[in-house]
Design a protein around this motif. Structure first.
Motif, PDB file in Angstrom:
ATOM      1  N   GLU A   1       0.831  -1.206   0.000  1.00  0.00           N
ATOM      2  CA  GLU A   1       0.000   0.000   0.000  1.00  0.00           C
ATOM      3  C   GLU A   1       0.867   1.258   0.000  1.00  0.00           C
ATOM      4  O   GLU A   1       0.521   2.262  -0.626  1.00  0.00           O
ATOM      5  CB  GLU A   1      -0.948  -0.003   1.200  1.00  0.00           C
ATOM      6  N   ALA A   2       1.983   1.207   0.728  1.00  0.00           N
ATOM      7  CA  ALA A   2       2.902   2.348   0.731  1.00  0.00           C
ATOM      8  C   ALA A   2       3.478   2.573  -0.666  1.00  0.00           C
ATOM      9  O   ALA A   2       3.592   3.713  -1.126  1.00  0.00           O
ATOM     10  CB  ALA A   2       4.017   2.116   1.738  1.00  0.00           C
ATOM     11  N   THR A   3       3.825   1.478  -1.333  1.00  0.00           N
ATOM     12  CA  THR A   3       4.330   1.577  -2.705  1.00  0.00           C
ATOM     13  C   THR A   3       3.261   2.140  -3.628  1.00  0.00           C
ATOM     14  O   THR A   3       3.546   2.996  -4.480  1.00  0.00           O
ATOM     15  CB  THR A   3       4.792   0.197  -3.203  1.00  0.00           C
ATOM     16  N   ASN A   4       2.024   1.691  -3.442  1.00  0.00           N
ATOM     17  CA  ASN A   4       0.925   2.201  -4.266  1.00  0.00           C
ATOM     18  C   ASN A   4       0.719   3.703  -4.032  1.00  0.00           C
ATOM     19  O   ASN A   4       0.437   4.446  -4.981  1.00  0.00           O
ATOM     20  CB  ASN A   4      -0.367   1.445  -3.948  1.00  0.00           C
ATOM     21  N   TRP A   5       0.862   4.128  -2.780  1.00  0.00           N
ATOM     22  CA  TRP A   5       0.690   5.553  -2.449  1.00  0.00           C
ATOM     23  C   TRP A   5       1.747   6.389  -3.161  1.00  0.00           C
ATOM     24  O   TRP A   5       1.436   7.423  -3.758  1.00  0.00           O
ATOM     25  CB  TRP A   5       0.769   5.729  -0.931  1.00  0.00           C
ATOM     26  N   ILE A   6       2.993   5.934  -3.114  1.00  0.00           N
ATOM     27  CA  ILE A   6       4.080   6.639  -3.805  1.00  0.00           C
ATOM     28  C   ILE A   6       3.857   6.619  -5.315  1.00  0.00           C
ATOM     29  O   ILE A   6       4.048   7.640  -5.997  1.00  0.00           O
ATOM     30  CB  ILE A   6       5.445   6.027  -3.446  1.00  0.00           C
ATOM     31  N   ASN A   7       3.430   5.486  -5.838  1.00  0.00           N
ATOM     32  CA  ASN A   7       3.218   5.370  -7.283  1.00  0.00           C
ATOM     33  C   ASN A   7       2.076   6.262  -7.768  1.00  0.00           C
ATOM     34  O   ASN A   7       2.081   6.705  -8.927  1.00  0.00           O
ATOM     35  CB  ASN A   7       2.921   3.918  -7.658  1.00  0.00           C
ATOM     36  N   LYS A   8       1.104   6.529  -6.886  1.00  0.00           N
ATOM     37  CA  LYS A   8      -0.052   7.332  -7.286  1.00  0.00           C
ATOM     38  C   LYS A   8       0.161   8.821  -7.071  1.00  0.00           C
ATOM     39  O   LYS A   8      -0.188   9.641  -7.934  1.00  0.00           O
ATOM     40  CB  LYS A   8      -1.291   6.879  -6.512  1.00  0.00           C
ATOM     41  N   PHE A   9       0.760   9.180  -5.934  1.00  0.00           N
ATOM     42  CA  PHE A   9       0.790  10.590  -5.545  1.00  0.00           C
ATOM     43  C   PHE A   9       2.163  11.257  -5.642  1.00  0.00           C
ATOM     44  O   PHE A   9       2.252  12.475  -5.504  1.00  0.00           O
ATOM     45  CB  PHE A   9       0.282  10.747  -4.102  1.00  0.00           C
ATOM     46  N   VAL A  10       3.201  10.473  -5.863  1.00  0.00           N
ATOM     47  CA  VAL A  10       4.549  11.048  -5.869  1.00  0.00           C
ATOM     48  C   VAL A  10       5.252  10.852  -7.202  1.00  0.00           C
ATOM     49  O   VAL A  10       5.669  11.826  -7.838  1.00  0.00           O
ATOM     50  CB  VAL A  10       5.400  10.467  -4.709  1.00  0.00           C
ATOM     51  N   LYS A  11       5.384   9.626  -7.648  1.00  0.00           N
ATOM     52  CA  LYS A  11       6.139   9.356  -8.878  1.00  0.00           C
ATOM     53  C   LYS A  11       5.614  10.116 -10.091  1.00  0.00           C
ATOM     54  O   LYS A  11       6.407  10.680 -10.852  1.00  0.00           O
ATOM     55  CB  LYS A  11       6.174   7.849  -9.162  1.00  0.00           C
ATOM     56  N   PRO A  12       4.309  10.194 -10.304  1.00  0.00           N
ATOM     57  CA  PRO A  12       3.825  10.905 -11.501  1.00  0.00           C
ATOM     58  C   PRO A  12       4.140  12.396 -11.494  1.00  0.00           C
ATOM     59  O   PRO A  12       4.099  13.037 -12.544  1.00  0.00           O
ATOM     60  CB  PRO A  12       2.315  10.663 -11.464  1.00  0.00           C
ATOM     61  N   TYR A  13       4.433  12.939 -10.322  1.00  0.00           N
ATOM     62  CA  TYR A  13       4.670  14.379 -10.209  1.00  0.00           C
ATOM     63  C   TYR A  13       6.127  14.721  -9.911  1.00  0.00           C
ATOM     64  O   TYR A  13       6.497  15.900  -9.879  1.00  0.00           O
ATOM     65  CB  TYR A  13       3.795  14.953  -9.075  1.00  0.00           C
ATOM     66  N   SER A  14       6.954  13.717  -9.710  1.00  0.00           N
ATOM     67  CA  SER A  14       8.302  13.949  -9.178  1.00  0.00           C
ATOM     68  C   SER A  14       9.207  14.723 -10.132  1.00  0.00           C
ATOM     69  O   SER A  14      10.176  15.353  -9.692  1.00  0.00           O
ATOM     70  CB  SER A  14       8.964  12.617  -8.811  1.00  0.00           C
ATOM     71  N   GLN A  15       8.910  14.716 -11.431  1.00  0.00           N
ATOM     72  CA  GLN A  15       9.753  15.416 -12.389  1.00  0.00           C
ATOM     73  C   GLN A  15       9.500  16.918 -12.421  1.00  0.00           C
ATOM     74  O   GLN A  15      10.413  17.703 -12.693  1.00  0.00           O
ATOM     75  CB  GLN A  15       9.560  14.832 -13.795  1.00  0.00           C
ATOM     76  N   ASP A  16       8.270  17.335 -12.128  1.00  0.00           N
ATOM     77  CA  ASP A  16       7.959  18.763 -12.273  1.00  0.00           C
ATOM     78  C   ASP A  16       7.213  19.352 -11.080  1.00  0.00           C
ATOM     79  O   ASP A  16       6.708  20.468 -11.154  1.00  0.00           O
ATOM     80  CB  ASP A  16       7.170  19.023 -13.562  1.00  0.00           C
ATOM     81  N   VAL A  17       7.136  18.612  -9.967  1.00  0.00           N
ATOM     82  CA  VAL A  17       6.666  19.152  -8.695  1.00  0.00           C
ATOM     83  C   VAL A  17       7.762  18.902  -7.673  1.00  0.00           C
ATOM     84  O   VAL A  17       8.214  17.768  -7.514  1.00  0.00           O
ATOM     85  CB  VAL A  17       5.343  18.506  -8.231  1.00  0.00           C
TER      86      VAL A  17
END
Length: 351
Positions: free
Chosen positions: A110-126
């Protein structure tokens, strides 16, 4: 211009110049000093609370941050519309895990899913700087049992995503976890919190993460007006008190540093993840006092505390807007720096 760029410039300048004299050195030191002062001035952020039914759109809010030169934001849960609006904004972000989500993060997947949903998609430009796994969770709260495993699982998920160099994982505490705060050097974690906080401190030390604290001189002032003068709480006191402090904010912050020293966290940096003053709803809660507090705080955090002199304090003002649907004391609805129409409640220079 950041300090690292200035240092690089100086190195190149020295390399290229065959005749390098003292006037050159003083010139470059002056430039570097300006850069350091500018860096210190960037230590102010503002918390973006959303518990209201009359607030501007997320894009309008991000645009307001940018137009006012506010380069840091705290977001209390991963609102995807706000994250989208933050793309390309260059605003550094504290991203909180919602309280309701903490129990699920005990599961590593679930922690991995949280990062994959809310962090990784935005990590390049947020520019997500910190993830806060628990805000003002007390040792006797049901959620307390989830904090350490959730921290560990989020950290592992960040490392798996190769973002550990960009994002630090931490918690945010309330000052009520600190006892013996006067004099500040006597500060310590309250007895019920020691077994709860110790492994968390060990985690932060191991991972080089800061410790986040919500520091409110207003709360201390209204709780003990007999012994705490308003000028001391508002940074208006002239001269130091009997233990060497001129303002309550520094005394509170140094009591947290003292508490950390007693549990092996002497090298941890403290980020002030909330600090504010209400404009209505309680004793001393006036627009005049709030304007004074915010303005003085912005000017003060560039210079450090008694225990940490000269070290700019990364500080987040609470909050961007009044939140008219917030529960709790009546003051809770009156901490905003801006009105719902985006007009400023106070004349404050954030830079």
């Amino acid at each position: 211009m950041c300090t690292s760029i200035l240092v690089s410039f100086i190195k190149q300048y020295i390399t290229k110049k065959k005749h390098f004299n003292m006037s050159n050195i003083f010139l470059l030191i002056g430039i570097l000093s300006i850069g350091l002062a500018f860096t210190g001035a960037q230590s102010i952020g503002v918390c973006y609370g959303m518990i209201g039914n009359n607030l501007p759109s997320k894009q309008e809010v991000v645009d307001l941050y940018k137009s006012k030169g506010i380069n840091r934001m705290r977001l209390y849960y991963p609102d995807e519309e706000a994250l989208q609006a933050l793309r390309g904004s260059n605003i550094e972000l504290i991203l909180d895990v919602a309280k309701e989500t903490l129990s699920s993060l005990v599961n590593a997947n679930e922690a991995t899913n949280w990062i994959n949903k809310f962090v990784k998609p935005y990590s390049q430009d947020v520019k997500i700087k910190y993830i806060t796994v628990g805000n003002e969770i007390y040792p006797n709260d049901n959620e307390a049992q989830y904090i350490l495993p959730a921290l560990q699982n989020i950290q592992n998920a960040i490392s798996s995503a190769n973002l550990q160099g960009q994002i630090k994982v931490s918690i945010a505490i309330a000052m009520s976890l600190i006892q013996n705060s006067y004099p500040p050097n006597n500060g310590a974690f309250i007895d019920p919190a020691r077994s709860y906080i110790q492994p968390i401190i060990n985690f932060l030390v191991t991972n080089g993460s800061p410790f986040l604290a919500n520091v409110y001189p207003y709360i201390a002032y209204v709780g003990d007006k007999q012994n705490i003068h308003l000028d001391y709480a508002l940074f208006n006191q002239q001269g130091n008190n009997d233990v060497g402090y001129q303002n309550l904010f520094d005394a509170q912050l140094d009591s947290v540093y003292a508490a950390l020293e007693k549990v092996g966290g002497s090298n941890l940096q403290i980020v002030v993840s909330e600090s504010g003053w209400p404009s209505a709803g309680g004793d001393g809660a006036t627009p005049e006092n709030a304007a004074t507090y915010y303005s003085n705080l912005i000017n003060h955090v560039k210079s450090g505390t008694v225990k940490k002199p000269g070290m700019a304090i990364e500080t987040y003002l609470f909050a961007m807007f009044d939140e008219n649907q917030k529960n709790g004391a009546s003051t809770e609805q009156h901490f905003g720096l801006f009105n719902p129409d985006k007009s400023p409640k106070y004349q404050i220079n954030f830079n």
